[in-house]
Design a protein around this motif. Structure first.
Motif, PDB file in Angstrom:
ATOM      1  N   ALA A  18     -21.552 -59.322 -66.882  1.00 12.97           N
ATOM      2  CA  ALA A  18     -22.284 -59.298 -65.608  1.00 12.97           C
ATOM      3  C   ALA A  18     -21.316 -59.447 -64.443  1.00 12.97           C
ATOM      4  O   ALA A  18     -21.467 -58.779 -63.413  1.00 12.97           O
ATOM      5  CB  ALA A  18     -23.330 -60.404 -65.582  1.00 12.97           C
ATOM      6  N   GLY A  19     -20.314 -60.308 -64.607  1.00 18.16           N
ATOM      7  CA  GLY A  19     -19.308 -60.468 -63.551  1.00 18.16           C
ATOM      8  C   GLY A  19     -18.551 -59.177 -63.298  1.00 18.16           C
ATOM      9  O   GLY A  19     -18.310 -58.800 -62.148  1.00 18.16           O
ATOM     10  N   ARG A  20     -18.177 -58.505 -64.383  1.00 19.78           N
ATOM     11  CA  ARG A  20     -17.478 -57.222 -64.229  1.00 19.78           C
ATOM     12  C   ARG A  20     -18.391 -56.179 -63.569  1.00 19.78           C
ATOM     13  O   ARG A  20     -17.943 -55.400 -62.729  1.00 19.78           O
ATOM     14  CB  ARG A  20     -16.982 -56.717 -65.577  1.00 19.78           C
ATOM     15  CG  ARG A  20     -15.796 -57.517 -66.119  1.00 19.78           C
ATOM     16  CD  ARG A  20     -15.209 -56.856 -67.358  1.00 19.78           C
ATOM     17  NE  ARG A  20     -16.159 -56.676 -68.458  1.00 19.78           N
ATOM     18  CZ  ARG A  20     -16.423 -57.595 -69.382  1.00 19.78           C
ATOM     19  NH1 ARG A  20     -15.800 -58.766 -69.355  1.00 19.78           N
ATOM     20  NH2 ARG A  20     -17.285 -57.347 -70.342  1.00 19.78           N
ATOM     21  N   ALA A  21     -19.648 -56.183 -63.995  1.00 22.48           N
ATOM     22  CA  ALA A  21     -20.588 -55.227 -63.404  1.00 22.48           C
ATOM     23  C   ALA A  21     -20.763 -55.511 -61.917  1.00 22.48           C
ATOM     24  O   ALA A  21     -20.804 -54.580 -61.102  1.00 22.48           O
ATOM     25  CB  ALA A  21     -21.937 -55.287 -64.118  1.00 22.48           C
ATOM     26  N   LEU A  22     -20.844 -56.802 -61.569  1.00 21.38           N
ATOM     27  CA  LEU A  22     -20.962 -57.143 -60.151  1.00 21.38           C
ATOM     28  C   LEU A  22     -19.716 -56.727 -59.381  1.00 21.38           C
ATOM     29  O   LEU A  22     -19.814 -56.222 -58.258  1.00 21.38           O
ATOM     30  CB  LEU A  22     -21.206 -58.649 -59.979  1.00 21.38           C
ATOM     31  CG  LEU A  22     -22.614 -59.128 -60.330  1.00 21.38           C
ATOM     32  CD1 LEU A  22     -22.693 -60.656 -60.233  1.00 21.38           C
ATOM     33  CD2 LEU A  22     -23.636 -58.484 -59.412  1.00 21.38           C
ATOM     34  N   GLN A  23     -18.556 -56.946 -59.991  1.00 19.91           N
ATOM     35  CA  GLN A  23     -17.314 -56.536 -59.328  1.00 19.91           C
ATOM     36  C   GLN A  23     -17.268 -55.021 -59.165  1.00 19.91           C
ATOM     37  O   GLN A  23     -16.893 -54.514 -58.112  1.00 19.91           O
ATOM     38  CB  GLN A  23     -16.093 -57.035 -60.114  1.00 19.91           C
ATOM     39  CG  GLN A  23     -14.773 -56.684 -59.452  1.00 19.91           C
ATOM     40  CD  GLN A  23     -14.668 -57.229 -58.040  1.00 19.91           C
ATOM     41  OE1 GLN A  23     -15.034 -58.368 -57.774  1.00 19.91           O
ATOM     42  NE2 GLN A  23     -14.191 -56.410 -57.122  1.00 19.91           N
TER      43      GLN A  23
ATOM     44  N   GLU B 282     -20.179 -63.854 -73.177  1.00 24.20           N
ATOM     45  CA  GLU B 282     -19.772 -62.466 -72.999  1.00 24.20           C
ATOM     46  C   GLU B 282     -20.685 -61.730 -72.015  1.00 24.20           C
ATOM     47  O   GLU B 282     -20.230 -60.897 -71.230  1.00 24.20           O
ATOM     48  CB  GLU B 282     -19.735 -61.739 -74.342  1.00 24.20           C
ATOM     49  CG  GLU B 282     -18.637 -62.201 -75.263  1.00 24.20           C
ATOM     50  CD  GLU B 282     -17.256 -61.992 -74.673  1.00 24.20           C
ATOM     51  OE1 GLU B 282     -16.401 -62.861 -74.860  1.00 24.20           O
ATOM     52  OE2 GLU B 282     -17.033 -60.958 -74.008  1.00 24.20           O
ATOM     53  N   GLU B 283     -21.962 -62.052 -72.086  1.00 25.21           N
ATOM     54  CA  GLU B 283     -22.913 -61.427 -71.167  1.00 25.21           C
ATOM     55  C   GLU B 283     -22.589 -61.822 -69.729  1.00 25.21           C
ATOM     56  O   GLU B 283     -22.630 -60.981 -68.815  1.00 25.21           O
ATOM     57  CB  GLU B 283     -24.331 -61.848 -71.539  1.00 25.21           C
ATOM     58  CG  GLU B 283     -25.406 -61.021 -70.884  1.00 25.21           C
ATOM     59  CD  GLU B 283     -26.763 -61.329 -71.469  1.00 25.21           C
ATOM     60  OE1 GLU B 283     -27.501 -60.385 -71.739  1.00 25.21           O
ATOM     61  OE2 GLU B 283     -27.066 -62.534 -71.647  1.00 25.21           O
ATOM     62  N   ALA B 284     -22.225 -63.096 -69.545  1.00 25.29           N
ATOM     63  CA  ALA B 284     -21.846 -63.553 -68.205  1.00 25.29           C
ATOM     64  C   ALA B 284     -20.590 -62.819 -67.728  1.00 25.29           C
ATOM     65  O   ALA B 284     -20.500 -62.418 -66.561  1.00 25.29           O
ATOM     66  CB  ALA B 284     -21.623 -65.061 -68.210  1.00 25.29           C
TER      67      ALA B 284
ATOM     68  N   ARG C 200     -24.557 -68.593 -78.127  1.00 26.93           N
ATOM     69  CA  ARG C 200     -23.609 -69.175 -77.183  1.00 26.93           C
ATOM     70  C   ARG C 200     -22.517 -68.183 -76.794  1.00 26.93           C
ATOM     71  O   ARG C 200     -22.250 -67.961 -75.615  1.00 26.93           O
ATOM     72  CB  ARG C 200     -22.982 -70.432 -77.779  1.00 26.93           C
ATOM     73  CG  ARG C 200     -22.069 -71.146 -76.791  1.00 26.93           C
ATOM     74  CD  ARG C 200     -21.525 -72.437 -77.382  1.00 26.93           C
ATOM     75  NE  ARG C 200     -20.249 -72.696 -76.781  1.00 26.93           N
ATOM     76  CZ  ARG C 200     -19.082 -72.424 -77.306  1.00 26.93           C
ATOM     77  NH1 ARG C 200     -19.016 -71.935 -78.522  1.00 26.93           N
ATOM     78  NH2 ARG C 200     -17.986 -72.669 -76.673  1.00 26.93           N
ATOM     79  N   ARG C 201     -21.872 -67.622 -77.824  1.00 29.60           N
ATOM     80  CA  ARG C 201     -20.794 -66.669 -77.570  1.00 29.60           C
ATOM     81  C   ARG C 201     -21.344 -65.440 -76.850  1.00 29.60           C
ATOM     82  O   ARG C 201     -20.707 -64.924 -75.922  1.00 29.60           O
ATOM     83  CB  ARG C 201     -20.144 -66.275 -78.900  1.00 29.60           C
ATOM     84  CG  ARG C 201     -19.006 -65.306 -78.758  1.00 29.60           C
ATOM     85  CD  ARG C 201     -17.773 -65.963 -78.151  1.00 29.60           C
ATOM     86  NE  ARG C 201     -16.705 -64.986 -78.083  1.00 29.60           N
ATOM     87  CZ  ARG C 201     -15.881 -64.864 -77.085  1.00 29.60           C
ATOM     88  NH1 ARG C 201     -15.964 -65.685 -76.060  1.00 29.60           N
ATOM     89  NH2 ARG C 201     -14.956 -63.955 -77.102  1.00 29.60           N
ATOM     90  N   GLY C 202     -22.510 -64.995 -77.263  1.00 29.63           N
ATOM     91  CA  GLY C 202     -23.146 -63.836 -76.616  1.00 29.63           C
ATOM     92  C   GLY C 202     -23.431 -64.101 -75.153  1.00 29.63           C
ATOM     93  O   GLY C 202     -23.220 -63.222 -74.302  1.00 29.63           O
ATOM     94  N   ALA C 203     -23.897 -65.323 -74.845  1.00 30.82           N
ATOM     95  CA  ALA C 203     -24.190 -65.663 -73.450  1.00 30.82           C
ATOM     96  C   ALA C 203     -22.916 -65.647 -72.607  1.00 30.82           C
ATOM     97  O   ALA C 203     -22.924 -65.186 -71.458  1.00 30.82           O
ATOM     98  CB  ALA C 203     -24.865 -67.021 -73.378  1.00 30.82           C
TER      99      ALA C 203
END
Length: 139
Positions: A77-82, A72-74, A67-70
């Motif tokens: 991913a948001g930072r990577a998209l930004q 953080e991954e999200a 759960r926590r990993g998901a």
């Protein structure tokens, strides 16, 4: 003699204009090459950041549970998209500046070619006038 001197001056101006055209074309080619290299560098940086963001997401999922990993991954991913958006905007701005430089260089080259053609025309006219003057003197 004056017509010959004028014709020589016009030929010199025409040669100088042709030289300026070549220099402008060289600068345009260098600017395009530089922009392409900078865009390639930005793309490589983006790929490295994506890989780092994916590795971070995986490490967090293993450490803190699914759960926590998901979560953080999200976030990663948001930072990577930004970051991707920001770099894409930078690349687009770079490409736009490169296109403006290319258009300006093309315009300068066209103007220089126009000046060269005008100088050639003046040289031809001066030669024709000189020929007429010689013909009038011969008559």
């Amino acid at each position: 003699a004056a017509a010959a001197a004028a014709a020589d001056a016009l030929r010199l101006a025409s040669a100088e204009a042709a030289s300026r055209v070549a220099k402008v074309e060289e600068r345009a080619a260098a600017a395009a090459s530089e922009a392409a290299a900078e865009a390639a560098s930005l793309r490589a940086s983006l790929a490295a950041e994506r890989a780092a963001a994916e590795a971070l997401g995986v490490a967090l999922a293993e450490e803190e549970g699914m759960r926590r990993g998901a979560e953080e991954e999200a976030a990663a991913a948001g930072r990577a998209l930004q970051a991707e958006r920001s770099q894409r905007e930078e690349a687009d701005a770079l490409a736009a500046r490169s296109e403006v430089r290319r258009i300006e260089a093309h315009r300068e080259a066209s103007e220089a070619r126009g000046a060269a053609h005008a100088a050639e025309g003046r040289a031809i006219l001066a030669e024709a006038e000189a020929a007429e003057a010689r013909a009038a003197l011969a008559a």
